[in-house]
Write a protein that holds these residues in place. Structure first.
Motif, PDB file in Angstrom:
ATOM      1  N   GLY A   1       0.503  -1.518   0.233  1.00  0.00           N
ATOM      2  CA  GLY A   1      -0.022  -0.242  -0.062  1.00  0.00           C
ATOM      3  C   GLY A   1       1.018   0.799   0.091  1.00  0.00           C
ATOM      4  N   ALA A   2       0.702   1.145  -1.293  1.00  0.00           N
ATOM      5  CA  ALA A   2       1.822   3.039  -1.254  1.00  0.00           C
ATOM      6  C   ALA A   2       0.367   4.346  -1.065  1.00  0.00           C
ATOM      7  N   GLY A   3      -0.146   4.452  -0.014  1.00  0.00           N
ATOM      8  CA  GLY A   3      -0.526   5.627   0.329  1.00  0.00           C
ATOM      9  C   GLY A   3      -0.074   6.477   1.245  1.00  0.00           C
ATOM     10  N   PRO A   4      -0.464   7.947   1.243  1.00  0.00           N
ATOM     11  CA  PRO A   4       0.687   8.615   2.515  1.00  0.00           C
ATOM     12  C   PRO A   4       1.242   8.202   3.153  1.00  0.00           C
TER      13      PRO A   4
ATOM     14  N   SER B   1      -1.381  -1.582  -5.669  1.00  0.00           N
ATOM     15  CA  SER B   1      -2.871  -1.853  -6.869  1.00  0.00           C
ATOM     16  C   SER B   1      -3.700  -0.821  -7.724  1.00  0.00           C
TER      17      SER B   1
ATOM     18  N   ARG C   1      -8.846  -2.485   4.822  1.00  0.00           N
ATOM     19  CA  ARG C   1      -9.347  -3.017   3.136  1.00  0.00           C
ATOM     20  C   ARG C   1      -7.943  -4.381   3.542  1.00  0.00           C
TER      21      ARG C   1
ATOM     22  N   THR D   1      -4.277  10.933   7.605  1.00  0.00           N
ATOM     23  CA  THR D   1      -4.109  11.215   6.876  1.00  0.00           C
ATOM     24  C   THR D   1      -1.908  11.598   7.755  1.00  0.00           C
TER      25      THR D   1
ATOM     26  N   TRP E   1      -8.428  10.336  -3.720  1.00  0.00           N
ATOM     27  CA  TRP E   1      -9.954  10.414  -2.930  1.00  0.00           C
ATOM     28  C   TRP E   1     -10.592  10.875  -1.416  1.00  0.00           C
ATOM     29  N   ALA E   2      -9.662  11.515  -1.379  1.00  0.00           N
ATOM     30  CA  ALA E   2     -10.388  11.677   0.244  1.00  0.00           C
ATOM     31  C   ALA E   2     -10.006  12.954   0.308  1.00  0.00           C
TER      32      ALA E   2
ATOM     33  N   SER F   1     -17.599   8.206  -0.955  1.00  0.00           N
ATOM     34  CA  SER F   1     -16.745   9.801  -0.376  1.00  0.00           C
ATOM     35  C   SER F   1     -16.235   9.678  -2.087  1.00  0.00           C
TER      36      SER F   1
ATOM     37  N   GLY G   1      -2.382   6.897  -2.612  1.00  0.00           N
ATOM     38  CA  GLY G   1      -3.505   6.333  -1.952  1.00  0.00           C
ATOM     39  C   GLY G   1      -5.433   7.540  -2.381  1.00  0.00           C
TER      40      GLY G   1
ATOM     41  N   GLU H   1     -19.131  17.431   5.083  1.00  0.00           N
ATOM     42  CA  GLU H   1     -18.112  17.858   4.936  1.00  0.00           C
ATOM     43  C   GLU H   1     -18.061  18.696   2.818  1.00  0.00           C
TER      44      GLU H   1
ATOM     45  N   ARG I   1     -15.832   3.767   7.521  1.00  0.00           N
ATOM     46  CA  ARG I   1     -14.605   2.657   6.949  1.00  0.00           C
ATOM     47  C   ARG I   1     -15.078   1.204   7.079  1.00  0.00           C
TER      48      ARG I   1
ATOM     49  N   LEU J   1      -7.791   7.333  11.893  1.00  0.00           N
ATOM     50  CA  LEU J   1      -8.617   7.574  10.454  1.00  0.00           C
ATOM     51  C   LEU J   1      -8.128   8.844  10.482  1.00  0.00           C
TER      52      LEU J   1
HETATM   53  C1  FAD Z   1     -13.644  11.952   1.810  1.00  0.00           C
HETATM   54  C2  FAD Z   1     -12.549  11.938   2.845  1.00  0.00           C
HETATM   55  C3  FAD Z   1     -12.025  13.074   3.104  1.00  0.00           C
HETATM   56  C4  FAD Z   1     -11.337  12.826   3.575  1.00  0.00           C
HETATM   57  N1  FAD Z   1     -10.080  13.724   4.507  1.00  0.00           N
HETATM   58  C5  FAD Z   1      -9.447  14.025   5.091  1.00  0.00           C
HETATM   59  C6  FAD Z   1      -8.539  15.457   5.532  1.00  0.00           C
HETATM   60  O1  FAD Z   1      -8.868  16.245   5.408  1.00  0.00           O
HETATM   61  N2  FAD Z   1      -6.933  15.069   5.896  1.00  0.00           N
HETATM   62  C7  FAD Z   1      -6.711  13.380   6.936  1.00  0.00           C
HETATM   63  O2  FAD Z   1      -6.305  14.306   8.072  1.00  0.00           O
HETATM   64  N3  FAD Z   1      -7.736  12.861   7.124  1.00  0.00           N
HETATM   65  C8  FAD Z   1      -8.506  13.023   5.456  1.00  0.00           C
HETATM   66  N4  FAD Z   1      -9.370  11.442   5.458  1.00  0.00           N
HETATM   67  C9  FAD Z   1      -8.740  10.203   5.915  1.00  0.00           C
HETATM   68  C10 FAD Z   1      -7.818   9.826   4.736  1.00  0.00           C
HETATM   69  O3  FAD Z   1      -7.927   9.477   3.722  1.00  0.00           O
HETATM   70  C11 FAD Z   1      -6.537   8.668   5.616  1.00  0.00           C
HETATM   71  O4  FAD Z   1      -6.974   8.443   6.598  1.00  0.00           O
HETATM   72  C12 FAD Z   1      -5.675   8.055   4.271  1.00  0.00           C
HETATM   73  O5  FAD Z   1      -6.103   7.862   3.047  1.00  0.00           O
HETATM   74  C13 FAD Z   1      -4.883   6.882   5.001  1.00  0.00           C
HETATM   75  O6  FAD Z   1      -4.310   6.934   4.968  1.00  0.00           O
HETATM   76  P1  FAD Z   1      -3.436   5.410   4.560  1.00  0.00           P
HETATM   77  O7  FAD Z   1      -2.261   5.317   3.764  1.00  0.00           O
HETATM   78  O8  FAD Z   1      -3.913   3.897   5.955  1.00  0.00           O
HETATM   79  O9  FAD Z   1      -4.119   4.728   3.566  1.00  0.00           O
HETATM   80  P2  FAD Z   1      -5.047   5.354   2.115  1.00  0.00           P
HETATM   81  O10 FAD Z   1      -4.485   6.608   1.646  1.00  0.00           O
HETATM   82  O11 FAD Z   1      -5.803   4.673   1.562  1.00  0.00           O
HETATM   83  O12 FAD Z   1      -4.449   4.060   1.249  1.00  0.00           O
HETATM   84  C14 FAD Z   1      -4.117   2.900   0.955  1.00  0.00           C
HETATM   85  C15 FAD Z   1      -3.076   2.144   0.152  1.00  0.00           C
HETATM   86  O13 FAD Z   1      -2.999   1.547  -0.755  1.00  0.00           O
HETATM   87  C16 FAD Z   1      -3.184   0.865  -1.568  1.00  0.00           C
HETATM   88  N5  FAD Z   1      -3.644  -1.313  -1.541  1.00  0.00           N
HETATM   89  C17 FAD Z   1      -4.616  -0.970  -0.894  1.00  0.00           C
HETATM   90  N6  FAD Z   1      -4.794  -2.602  -0.818  1.00  0.00           N
HETATM   91  C18 FAD Z   1      -3.093  -3.069  -1.724  1.00  0.00           C
HETATM   92  C19 FAD Z   1      -3.451  -3.965  -1.719  1.00  0.00           C
HETATM   93  N7  FAD Z   1      -3.914  -5.709  -1.394  1.00  0.00           N
HETATM   94  N8  FAD Z   1      -2.226  -4.187  -2.630  1.00  0.00           N
HETATM   95  C20 FAD Z   1      -1.548  -3.376  -3.314  1.00  0.00           C
HETATM   96  N9  FAD Z   1      -1.643  -1.939  -2.387  1.00  0.00           N
HETATM   97  C21 FAD Z   1      -3.267  -2.199  -1.699  1.00  0.00           C
HETATM   98  C22 FAD Z   1      -4.343   1.601  -2.224  1.00  0.00           C
HETATM   99  O14 FAD Z   1      -4.564   1.053  -3.243  1.00  0.00           O
HETATM  100  C23 FAD Z   1      -4.265   2.292  -1.311  1.00  0.00           C
HETATM  101  O15 FAD Z   1      -3.573   3.119  -2.676  1.00  0.00           O
HETATM  102  C24 FAD Z   1      -9.976  11.418   4.736  1.00  0.00           C
HETATM  103  C25 FAD Z   1     -11.386  10.353   4.095  1.00  0.00           C
HETATM  104  C26 FAD Z   1     -12.192  10.710   3.413  1.00  0.00           C
HETATM  105  C27 FAD Z   1     -13.246   9.109   2.947  1.00  0.00           C
END
Ligand code: FAD
Ligand code: NAD
Length: 476
Positions: free
Chosen positions: A10-13, A34, A271, A315, A44-45, A163, A39, A187, A268, A313
């Motif tokens: 997972g290459a989210g933030p 994927s 995943r 970023t 999308w967020a 969302s 992320g 929001e 939420r 939950l």
């Molecule tokens: C509408 C919305 C608005 C938001 N606004 C804010 C905000 O203003 N400020 C804030 O702090 N937070 C906000 N959040 C929360 C924030 O988006 C999440 O807390 C943050 O994205 C979590 O980061 P993460 O890296 O854990 O997961 P994610 O950002 O979900 O990244 C996970 C990554 O893993 C990848 N992945 C998943 N499964 C697999 C797999 N099996 N193999 C390979 N890759 C995989 C995904 O494709 C994704 O790229 C918001 C959330 C939503 C829904």
């Protein structure tokens, strides 16, 4: 089979931050992604949602200053808002973030990652080809979360928005029903009202139930004034679509809400359903329990950071965990001392007591630490100090009709701030001072020496301290 020191799924933030720290710690690191590098948050967020919200807030701010308001003669330009949103998400292209990975010497394998056993990950690419990876030291799960769709009869069948659909909207619906009253709901109610949709919110309890009631009330009143219909204490019993495509939601009390689209904003799910957790004795689909060094309970090689561990939950908090996890993995790999005492370099202590959050509705709600109700539930004796922010000189200068309210929650025994909430226009930037006061456990008597500049909205800090009473010299 390719071997790395560390594999991040997972290459989210958050995954990016883990990888950055392990790479800087001298460990060979690969991230598996994927969808898009960056992320949910980037595409999308956080990023698109804030882009959708900003124009309306900026317009209302200008329209509330005499002299400036005369220059505001037009309406929000929906095409411009969506164009700016598209720019902010780089048109859903992750080239820039991939370049950053390359510059940071982090390898990328695109595809769906699954654990196949301890320290082993198989990645299925879009062409079906499987890449086998093994880790010398650690695997980090940073797969994030997805929108939860409740099992309300008929709801899944009407193809409601999550969302993702809301933040990537291209064609603004004439009407939008939002199920939920949390952060996403507030929001998106704010954003879609600005975009011109007629919005109805269906809220089980009240808006922003985890926030101070006064903050939720301010958001409620402002949204209602802007035309949002807010049905509190209401729940959907059944959903369907008419042959013409209009969604119909029948509420438990028999009322009916009709809308062109329905946004489900009810929390939420992790995943983790299809990431091979069963191969290492864990339950697919579960949130991953971790210790303060972000290591999954019962393992010595598996870590979980960000949304997927369900600690906070957001970023910024996930990235904070990512920095701690990346550094502790590097320390353990090199057999260096692990600094895992509370507030040490290798732990995410703030997750327990100092999580900041901004709800970017208009007005915004910025909070950190405990609400008064949460302190009571935790059995902490606190006193609460409130102040009407419109009475602060900085707010008086900033807007002609500033409406805002602030609260400090003060631990009686320790005389330190354990919670703070600010609700009003542009309060986001007030929050970090409160986070520092809580993390630093700054005594109230010392806060009197942190002088807010005049005339800023930050002077609310002084007013809150005055409400608490000026300390007298000891022994008097
Ligand atoms: C509408 C919305 C608005 C938001 N606004 C804010 C905000 O203003 N400020 C804030 O702090 N937070 C906000 N959040 C929360 C924030 O988006 C999440 O807390 C943050 O994205 C979590 O980061 P993460 O890296 O854990 O997961 P994610 O950002 O979900 O990244 C996970 C990554 O893993 C990848 N992945 C998943 N499964 C697999 C797999 N099996 N193999 C390979 N890759 C995989 C995904 O494709 C994704 O790229 C918001 C959330 C939503 C829904
Ligand atoms: N600005 C930000 O920091 C920001 C913005 C958006 C999202 N987020 C994060 O994303 C996460 C998800 O946000 P969210 O708004 O979806 O969740 P949330 O937990 O904030 O709110 C969920 C809402 O749905 C309601 N609900 C839950 N189950 C329901 C059901 N079965 N039927 C009807 N209503 C139901 C709850 O009562 C609540 O009102 C949050 O944890 C939040 O921290 C953060």
């Amino acid at each position: 089979m390719t071997e790395y020191d560390v594999i991040v799924i997972g290459a989210g933030p958050v995954g990016e931050n883990v990888a950055d720290r392990t790479a800087q710690g001298g460990l060979s690191t690969v991230v598996v992604e994927s969808e898009l590098v960056g992320g949910e948050c980037s595409y999308w967020a956080c990023v698109p949602s804030k882009a959708l919200l900003r124009p309306g807030a900026a317009l209302r701010a200008a329209a509330d200053v005499d002299g400036a308001k005369q220059a505001v003669t037009g309406e929000l330009d929906v095409a411009g808002i969506l164009r700016r949103r598209d720019y902010m998400v780089s048109d859903w292209n992750d080239e820039g973030q991939v370049k950053w990975l390359e510059e940071t010497h982090i390898d990328l394998v695109r595809g769906h990652g699954r654990l196949t056993g301890p320290k082993r990950v198989a990645v299925t690419g879009t062409d079906g080809e499987i890449t086998e990876l093994t880790a010398r030291h650690a695997v980090v799960v940073s797969t994030g979360s997805a929108g939860l769709v409740p099992d309300t009869p008929g709801l899944a069948g009407i193809r409601p928005w999550t969302s993702r659909d809301a933040t990537s909207v291209k064609d603004v619906p004439e009407s939008l029903a939002i199920i939920g009253g949390g952060v996403v709901a507030c929001e998106m109610a704010s954003a879609f009202t600005d975009l011109g949709s007629r919005v109805t919110m269906i809220v089980r309890s009240r808006l922003l139930a985890n926030q101070e009631p006064f903050a939720a009330q301010l958001v409620h009143d402002a949204l209602a004034e802007r035309g949002v219909t807010i049905l509190e204490g209401a729940s959907v019993a059944e959903a369907s679509r008419t042959p013409e495509g209009t969604a119909s939601l029948v509420l438990a009390d028999g009322r009916e809400v009709a809308a062109a689209e329905v946004l489900v904003a009810t929390g939420r799910v992790p995943r983790t359903t299809d990431i091979g957790l069963e191969s290492v004795g864990l339950k697919p689909g579960s949130w991953l329990d971790v210790d303060d060094t972000l290591r999954v309970t019962g393992t010595d090689w598996l870590y979980a950071t960000g949304d997927v561990n369900h600690r906070a939950l957001m970023t910024h908090q996930g990235k904070y965990q990512g920095r701690a996890a990346g550094d502790v993995i590097a320390a353990r790999a090199a057999d260096r001392r692990v600094d895992d005492a509370p507030w040490g370099a290798h732990v995410a202590t703030a997750d327990h007591s100092a999580v900041p959050q901004v709800v970017f509705s208009d007005p915004a709600v910025a909070s950190v630490g405990l609400t008064a109700a949460a302190a009571e539930r935790a059995g902490i004796a606190v006193r609460v100090r409130d102040y009407d922010m419109s009475a602060v000189s900085g707010a008086y200068e900033a807007a002609d009709h500033y409406r805002g309210q602030a609260r400090l929650v003060i631990d009686d025994a320790r005389n330190v701030v354990v919670g703070a909430t600010f609700a009003g226009p542009d309060v986001a930037e007030l929050l970090h001072a409160a986070t520092i006061a809580i993390v630093g456990e700054v005594p109230i008597a010392r806060l009197w020496h942190a002088v807010p500049a005049y005339p800023t909205v930050s002077e609310v800090w002084l007013r809150l301290l005055e409400a608490d009473g000026r300390p007298t010299a000891p022994g008097r």
